[in-house]
Design an enzyme around this catalytic site. Structure first.
Site, PDB file in Angstrom:
ATOM      1  N   HIS A   1      68.061  25.178  39.940  1.00  0.00           N
ATOM      2  CA  HIS A   1      67.510  26.545  40.058  1.00  0.00           C
ATOM      3  C   HIS A   1      67.099  27.059  38.680  1.00  0.00           C
ATOM      4  O   HIS A   1      67.097  28.265  38.431  1.00  0.00           O
ATOM      5  CB  HIS A   1      68.525  27.551  40.641  1.00  0.00           C
ATOM      6  CG  HIS A   1      69.026  27.226  42.004  1.00  0.00           C
ATOM      7  ND1 HIS A   1      70.364  27.226  42.323  1.00  0.00           N
ATOM      8  CD2 HIS A   1      68.370  26.879  43.135  1.00  0.00           C
ATOM      9  CE1 HIS A   1      70.505  26.907  43.596  1.00  0.00           C
ATOM     10  NE2 HIS A   1      69.312  26.682  44.109  1.00  0.00           N
TER      11      HIS A   1
ATOM     12  N   ASN B   1      54.127  22.909  44.679  1.00  0.00           N
ATOM     13  CA  ASN B   1      55.490  22.388  44.852  1.00  0.00           C
ATOM     14  C   ASN B   1      55.429  21.358  45.976  1.00  0.00           C
ATOM     15  O   ASN B   1      55.462  21.708  47.155  1.00  0.00           O
ATOM     16  CB  ASN B   1      56.440  23.541  45.187  1.00  0.00           C
ATOM     17  CG  ASN B   1      57.876  23.075  45.349  1.00  0.00           C
ATOM     18  OD1 ASN B   1      58.176  21.882  45.307  1.00  0.00           O
ATOM     19  ND2 ASN B   1      58.778  24.022  45.550  1.00  0.00           N
TER      20      ASN B   1
ATOM     21  N   ASN C   1      70.730  29.711  50.134  1.00  0.00           N
ATOM     22  CA  ASN C   1      71.307  28.621  50.908  1.00  0.00           C
ATOM     23  C   ASN C   1      71.957  27.620  49.940  1.00  0.00           C
ATOM     24  O   ASN C   1      73.046  27.115  50.162  1.00  0.00           O
ATOM     25  CB  ASN C   1      70.217  27.984  51.766  1.00  0.00           C
ATOM     26  CG  ASN C   1      70.811  27.063  52.773  1.00  0.00           C
ATOM     27  OD1 ASN C   1      71.912  27.306  53.286  1.00  0.00           O
ATOM     28  ND2 ASN C   1      70.126  25.972  53.043  1.00  0.00           N
TER      29      ASN C   1
ATOM     30  N   ASN D   1      70.084  40.454  49.236  1.00  0.00           N
ATOM     31  CA  ASN D   1      70.178  41.167  50.528  1.00  0.00           C
ATOM     32  C   ASN D   1      71.587  41.483  51.009  1.00  0.00           C
ATOM     33  O   ASN D   1      71.742  42.311  51.896  1.00  0.00           O
ATOM     34  CB  ASN D   1      69.507  40.323  51.623  1.00  0.00           C
ATOM     35  CG  ASN D   1      68.036  40.139  51.366  1.00  0.00           C
ATOM     36  OD1 ASN D   1      67.304  41.114  51.274  1.00  0.00           O
ATOM     37  ND2 ASN D   1      67.610  38.903  51.212  1.00  0.00           N
TER      38      ASN D   1
ATOM     39  N   ARG E   1      56.115  22.190  40.193  1.00  0.00           N
ATOM     40  CA  ARG E   1      57.578  22.190  40.160  1.00  0.00           C
ATOM     41  C   ARG E   1      58.043  20.747  40.199  1.00  0.00           C
ATOM     42  O   ARG E   1      57.642  19.981  41.084  1.00  0.00           O
ATOM     43  CB  ARG E   1      58.145  22.931  41.362  1.00  0.00           C
ATOM     44  CG  ARG E   1      59.650  22.887  41.371  1.00  0.00           C
ATOM     45  CD  ARG E   1      60.240  23.626  42.546  1.00  0.00           C
ATOM     46  NE  ARG E   1      61.688  23.678  42.404  1.00  0.00           N
ATOM     47  CZ  ARG E   1      62.528  22.864  43.041  1.00  0.00           C
ATOM     48  NH1 ARG E   1      62.071  21.957  43.875  1.00  0.00           N
ATOM     49  NH2 ARG E   1      63.834  22.967  42.853  1.00  0.00           N
TER      50      ARG E   1
ATOM     51  N   ARG F   1      76.552  22.689  51.511  1.00  0.00           N
ATOM     52  CA  ARG F   1      77.187  21.851  50.486  1.00  0.00           C
ATOM     53  C   ARG F   1      78.602  22.349  50.209  1.00  0.00           C
ATOM     54  O   ARG F   1      78.839  23.558  50.151  1.00  0.00           O
ATOM     55  CB  ARG F   1      76.395  21.905  49.177  1.00  0.00           C
ATOM     56  CG  ARG F   1      74.993  21.355  49.269  1.00  0.00           C
ATOM     57  CD  ARG F   1      74.373  21.282  47.870  1.00  0.00           C
ATOM     58  NE  ARG F   1      72.960  20.985  47.968  1.00  0.00           N
ATOM     59  CZ  ARG F   1      71.997  21.799  47.532  1.00  0.00           C
ATOM     60  NH1 ARG F   1      72.294  22.948  46.939  1.00  0.00           N
ATOM     61  NH2 ARG F   1      70.735  21.453  47.661  1.00  0.00           N
TER      62      ARG F   1
ATOM     63  N   LYS G   1      53.885  23.303  49.039  1.00  0.00           N
ATOM     64  CA  LYS G   1      53.724  24.755  48.928  1.00  0.00           C
ATOM     65  C   LYS G   1      52.765  25.035  47.795  1.00  0.00           C
ATOM     66  O   LYS G   1      52.787  24.315  46.785  1.00  0.00           O
ATOM     67  CB  LYS G   1      55.070  25.381  48.530  1.00  0.00           C
ATOM     68  CG  LYS G   1      55.895  25.870  49.664  1.00  0.00           C
ATOM     69  CD  LYS G   1      56.970  26.771  49.086  1.00  0.00           C
ATOM     70  CE  LYS G   1      58.248  26.645  49.853  1.00  0.00           C
ATOM     71  NZ  LYS G   1      59.387  27.192  49.195  1.00  0.00           N
TER      72      LYS G   1
ATOM     73  N   GLU H   1      60.156  32.180  41.564  1.00  0.00           N
ATOM     74  CA  GLU H   1      60.061  30.885  40.879  1.00  0.00           C
ATOM     75  C   GLU H   1      58.605  30.480  40.641  1.00  0.00           C
ATOM     76  O   GLU H   1      58.279  29.932  39.594  1.00  0.00           O
ATOM     77  CB  GLU H   1      60.799  29.819  41.699  1.00  0.00           C
ATOM     78  CG  GLU H   1      62.301  30.051  41.645  1.00  0.00           C
ATOM     79  CD  GLU H   1      63.094  29.179  42.601  1.00  0.00           C
ATOM     80  OE1 GLU H   1      63.287  29.613  43.747  1.00  0.00           O
ATOM     81  OE2 GLU H   1      63.532  28.099  42.200  1.00  0.00           O
TER      82      GLU H   1
ATOM     83  N   MET I   1      74.329  33.855  56.276  1.00  0.00           N
ATOM     84  CA  MET I   1      75.354  34.896  56.117  1.00  0.00           C
ATOM     85  C   MET I   1      75.217  35.996  57.168  1.00  0.00           C
ATOM     86  O   MET I   1      76.205  36.625  57.540  1.00  0.00           O
ATOM     87  CB  MET I   1      75.286  35.507  54.702  1.00  0.00           C
ATOM     88  CG  MET I   1      75.923  34.649  53.631  1.00  0.00           C
ATOM     89  SD  MET I   1      77.554  33.991  54.083  1.00  0.00           S
ATOM     90  CE  MET I   1      78.558  35.467  54.109  1.00  0.00           C
TER      91      MET I   1
HETATM   92  P1  AMP Z   1      67.352  31.438  50.071  1.00  0.00           P
HETATM   93  O1  AMP Z   1      67.861  30.031  49.982  1.00  0.00           O
HETATM   94  O2  AMP Z   1      67.289  32.148  48.754  1.00  0.00           O
HETATM   95  O3  AMP Z   1      66.079  31.567  50.877  1.00  0.00           O
HETATM   96  O4  AMP Z   1      68.457  32.256  50.902  1.00  0.00           O
HETATM   97  C1  AMP Z   1      68.694  32.026  52.275  1.00  0.00           C
HETATM   98  C2  AMP Z   1      70.010  32.666  52.683  1.00  0.00           C
HETATM   99  O5  AMP Z   1      70.005  34.044  52.322  1.00  0.00           O
HETATM  100  C3  AMP Z   1      70.263  32.661  54.171  1.00  0.00           C
HETATM  101  O6  AMP Z   1      70.855  31.466  54.597  1.00  0.00           O
HETATM  102  C4  AMP Z   1      71.207  33.842  54.341  1.00  0.00           C
HETATM  103  O7  AMP Z   1      72.540  33.401  54.161  1.00  0.00           O
HETATM  104  C5  AMP Z   1      70.861  34.767  53.199  1.00  0.00           C
HETATM  105  N1  AMP Z   1      70.156  35.974  53.639  1.00  0.00           N
HETATM  106  C6  AMP Z   1      68.842  36.150  53.781  1.00  0.00           C
HETATM  107  N2  AMP Z   1      68.576  37.415  54.204  1.00  0.00           N
HETATM  108  C7  AMP Z   1      69.753  38.034  54.332  1.00  0.00           C
HETATM  109  C8  AMP Z   1      70.164  39.336  54.728  1.00  0.00           C
HETATM  110  N3  AMP Z   1      69.291  40.267  55.073  1.00  0.00           N
HETATM  111  N4  AMP Z   1      71.490  39.610  54.720  1.00  0.00           N
HETATM  112  C9  AMP Z   1      72.397  38.668  54.363  1.00  0.00           C
HETATM  113  N5  AMP Z   1      72.066  37.422  53.966  1.00  0.00           N
HETATM  114  C10 AMP Z   1      70.775  37.115  53.955  1.00  0.00           C
END
Ligand code: AMP
Length: 406
Positions: free
Chosen positions: A185, A7, A216, A341, A96, A246, A14, A391, A288
């Site tokens: 995605h 990627n 995110n 999560n 990718r 966004r 990556k 992915e 979050m």
């Molecule tokens: P991703 O783009 O799939 O890597 O997701 C990243 C986002 O997942 C972070 O900005 C958080 O908002 C959320 N996130 C990751 N770990 C946790 C957790 N343990 N509890 C709540 N939100 C989480």
């Protein structure tokens, strides 16, 4: 069979090398700050996520992707710490690629035509497509004789019916500029649909689900008989849900209003909406975990609003997709950082939907785990699943499929 997944980003790359028979990861890593005159970093993991995991960290200048990938090759084939002896052990490299444009509906073996397709979609994916193509060209040079497969993130959405992907704009203009809903995605949604059907022991062609990739960047996929019939992201990943930075769907008239009132350029508005909006614009945080803390421990009103708006935007799209499927939904599949999560967001999204047959088991929802699992009551229809997305594995599986079809 061994498959390398690459990627390539504009300043990063990556990689993951899979042993396909047991889908194990032989090694993985990330090169960052490629092209930075102050130097870059390479983090390499051997047998990641096992008790034999070993980490190697290198700080070097990586003036371009070629130098970076050469270093990766050295590590992979190192006589002591390497995981293969010869590059010829790699059956295929899966890349990718963000955008396939108007005409590319499926993953493809890389040849001149595929590269041309990626090039033609540069204006649609100006940050990613040029870097993705660089990754492919470097791989062609450094892995002679190993076939390359381009796995497009837009491929999942290319099966949508016309009424789902068409924008109500003058159609001549849409055709000229390749304007349509593409969705993103796609590799993650594809993985989730396949895993979801397997988890529920259903034939893919009889499987209806709504996939919730919430990270995110976030998007929902609406899937009927195993195929995408709608998705929340659009021409670009900006459309749809409230996301980390966004804004998601807003009145398009806000764009000319900003330009007129603030004298902003189109580029400035684009940056504002992609990088400074969403949760960040609402409360100054994107993660979050920080937002829950601010909302619950400090009673911060902005954080509370951001969380409520995120949940509401997911719920509205979920409702729309539930209706598109006439309520005949086998599974709601939560995935990615938030989906996997965040029990508070999941509960908020599914609260009050018992009348539609959706019954969350709150105890199961509160259990933390990295496993595939069902978190709904036994009589819930649809089932609510949490499936960790993968992915890279999906790219490897797709690359193998394309190779075997030759
Ligand atoms: P991703 O783009 O799939 O890597 O997701 C990243 C986002 O997942 C972070 O900005 C958080 O908002 C959320 N996130 C990751 N770990 C946790 C957790 N343990 N509890 C709540 N939100 C989480």
């Amino acid at each position: 069979m061994k498959i390398l997944v690459l990627n390539a980003g504009s300043s990063s790359c990556k990689y993951k090398l899979f042993q396909m028979e047991d889908q194990s990861v032989l090694c993985s890593g990330l090169v960052e700050r490629i092209g930075d005159p102050n130097g870059g970093t390479l983090s390499h993991k051997i047998a990641p996520d096992t008790d034999k995991e070993e980490k190697i960290f290198l700080e070097n200048p990586y003036p371009d992707h070629s130098v970076a990938i050469l270093q990766v090759i050295k590590l992979i084939t190192d006589p002591e710490k390497g995981v293969i002896k010869d590059l010829k052990e790699i059956s295929v490299i899966g890349h990718r690629v963000l955008h396939g444009g108007f005409y590319q509906t499926a993953p493809a073996l890389v040849d001149e035509k595929t590269k041309d397709t990626i090039r033609k979609a540069f204006p649609l994916g100006p940050l990613h497509n040029p870097a993705n193509l660089t990754g492919i060209e470097v791989a062609e040079k450094l892995f002679p004789g190993v076939p390359n497969v381009a796995v497009f993130d837009t491929a999942f959405g290319m099966k949508m019916p016309r009424e789902a992907y068409t924008y109500a704009l003058p159609q001549d203009l849409c055709r000229e500029l390749q304007i349509r809903r593409y969705g993103f995605h796609g590799t993650s949604h594809t993985y989730l649909v396949h895993r979801g059907a397997a988890f529920m022991k259903k034939d893919l062609k009889d499987f209806n689900c709504i996939t919730l990739h919430l990270g995110n960047g976030s998007s929902l996929g609406c899937v009927k008989n195993g195929e995408c019939i709608d998705t929340s992201m659009g021409l670009t990943p900006l459309e749809g849900l409230v996301m980390g930075t966004r804004c998601g769907s807003i009145d398009p008239a806000i764009v000319p209003y900003l330009i007129e009132q603030k004298g902003m350029t189109a580029q400035e508005v684009d940056t504002l909406m992609n990088k400074k909006s969403g949760l960040l614009g609402l409360c100054g945080k994107t993660d979050m975990r920080d937002i829950h803390k601010l909302a619950d421990e400090e009673n911060n009103e902005d954080a509370k609003l951001a969380r409520t708006m995120l949940i509401r935007s997911i719920k509205k799209t979920l409702g729309a997709f539930f209706f598109l499927l006439g309520g005949k939904v086998d599974a709601l599949i939560f995935s990615a950082g938030i989906g996997e999560n965040d029990n508070i967001v999941r509960k908020g999204v599914l609260d009050g939907l018992e009348g539609l047959g959706i019954k969350l088991d709150e105890k199961l929802n509160n259990v933390r785990s990295g496993e595939e699992r069902c978190i709904s009551m036994p009589d819930s229809k649809p089932c609510v699943l949490i499936l960790p997305t993968n992915e890279e594995l999906q790219i490897a599986l797709t690359a193998a499929e394309v190779l075997n079809a030759q």
